[in-house]
Design an enzyme around this catalytic site. Structure first.
Site, mmCIF file in Angstrom:
data_model
loop_
_atom_site.group_PDB
_atom_site.id
_atom_site.type_symbol
_atom_site.label_atom_id
_atom_site.label_comp_id
_atom_site.label_asym_id
_atom_site.label_seq_id
_atom_site.Cartn_x
_atom_site.Cartn_y
_atom_site.Cartn_z
ATOM 1 N N GLU A 55 5.422 3.955 4.857
ATOM 2 C CA GLU A 55 4.348 3.712 3.885
ATOM 3 C C GLU A 55 3.262 4.743 4.104
ATOM 4 O O GLU A 55 2.888 5.028 5.242
ATOM 5 C CB GLU A 55 3.786 2.296 4.041
ATOM 6 C CG GLU A 55 2.568 1.986 3.194
ATOM 7 C CD GLU A 55 2.816 2.184 1.701
ATOM 8 O OE1 GLU A 55 2.007 2.906 1.066
ATOM 9 O OE2 GLU A 55 3.816 1.650 1.177
ATOM 10 N N ASP A 104 5.350 4.261 -7.215
ATOM 11 C CA ASP A 104 4.362 4.839 -8.116
ATOM 12 C C ASP A 104 5.122 5.576 -9.223
ATOM 13 O O ASP A 104 5.888 6.498 -8.940
ATOM 14 C CB ASP A 104 3.456 5.799 -7.348
ATOM 15 C CG ASP A 104 2.261 6.260 -8.169
ATOM 16 O OD1 ASP A 104 2.373 6.323 -9.411
ATOM 17 O OD2 ASP A 104 1.217 6.562 -7.561
ATOM 18 N N LYS A 108 2.178 10.280 -16.123
ATOM 19 C CA LYS A 108 1.904 11.487 -16.901
ATOM 20 C C LYS A 108 2.973 12.545 -16.644
ATOM 21 O O LYS A 108 3.330 12.809 -15.491
ATOM 22 C CB LYS A 108 0.526 12.037 -16.547
ATOM 23 C CG LYS A 108 -0.614 11.101 -16.946
ATOM 24 C CD LYS A 108 -1.961 11.676 -16.575
ATOM 25 C CE LYS A 108 -3.079 10.724 -16.976
ATOM 26 N NZ LYS A 108 -4.412 11.206 -16.577
ATOM 27 N N THR A 178 7.331 -9.070 -4.739
ATOM 28 C CA THR A 178 6.189 -8.454 -4.064
ATOM 29 C C THR A 178 4.908 -8.723 -4.854
ATOM 30 O O THR A 178 4.939 -9.066 -6.035
ATOM 31 C CB THR A 178 6.368 -6.930 -3.921
ATOM 32 O OG1 THR A 178 6.304 -6.341 -5.235
ATOM 33 C CG2 THR A 178 7.704 -6.593 -3.282
ATOM 34 N N ARG A 179 3.802 -8.534 -4.193
ATOM 35 C CA ARG A 179 2.496 -8.706 -4.829
ATOM 36 C C ARG A 179 2.363 -7.753 -6.019
ATOM 37 O O ARG A 179 1.894 -8.139 -7.083
ATOM 38 C CB ARG A 179 1.396 -8.459 -3.794
ATOM 39 C CG ARG A 179 -0.022 -8.656 -4.294
ATOM 40 C CD ARG A 179 -1.004 -8.520 -3.142
ATOM 41 N NE ARG A 179 -0.840 -7.262 -2.423
ATOM 42 C CZ ARG A 179 -1.495 -6.142 -2.714
ATOM 43 N NH1 ARG A 179 -2.342 -6.118 -3.723
ATOM 44 N NH2 ARG A 179 -1.300 -5.050 -2.008
#
Length: 198
Positions: A55, A104, A108, A178-179
């Protein structure tokens, strides 16, 4: 961060999952574990699996460490930073499953080169997976799902074995939400893609 992380940090240099977890029967890699909710739940559920996870964001690492400490989990090793160098150090054909959950999406177009899935990372994931191993990608962004299918299916080392829409609309039986997933920030319902290493 000062006491637990040094004890469970992934080693520098070559990473042999079997040497890290001598009593484990299976090995997993999680790319971008966020706050560690999926990682900790999977590790608690499957104590015979050794987990190596990376992470980039320290806040997530801190939350994951708290979960690991609270549950007394001994089958996890963490790396702080970009997962790409970690993949390059893992022994070939040594991992049973790689998780990339709600990465993520870099929506764009000019940022697409930053997306984790790329021809190069797909090659590295194929290299570390055992034959029959799995790459599991989940996203709630349609363009990222299309991007993933394009890049993974272009590599002959992988088979996307989906037979019906339920195969990508329904979470796998062992999935842990997951959150981030619950926030529903994307433009679609979650899409689950399991690719088999042939």
């Amino acid at each position: 961060m000062e006491t637990l992380l040094p004890d469970i940090a992934a080693p520098e240099g070559a990473v042999d999952p079997a040497a890290l977890f001598p009593s484990a029967a299976r090995f997993a890699v999680e790319i971008g574990f966020g706050a560690g909710d999926h990682l900790a739940a999977q590790a608690a559920r499957s104590t015979s699996t050794g987990f190596i996870a990376a992470e980039f964001f320290m806040e997530g690492v801190g939350k994951a460490l708290a979960r690991i400490d609270d549950a007394g989990l001994a089958n996890i090793r963490l790396m702080v930073g970009d997962a790409r160098p970690l993949l390059e150090r893992i022994a070939p054909a040594s991992v049973d499953i790689v998780y990339l959950l709600f990465p993520d999406p870099w929506p764009k177009r000019r940022h697409w080169k930053r997306r984790f899935i790329s021809p190069e990372t797909v090659v590295e994931i194929a290299r570390i997976l055992k034959p029959g191993g799995r790459l599991r990608v989940a996203t709630d962004v349609k363009s990222y799902a299309a991007w993933t299918l394009l890049h993974v299916r272009a590599n002959p080392a992988f088979c996307w074995c989906a037979r019906s829409p339920a195969d990508w609309r329904t979470p796998p039986q062992d999935h842990v939400g997951t959150r981030y997933e619950r926030k529903g920030l994307g433009d679609s319902a979650p899409i689950f893609m399991d690719f088999e290493r042939v």
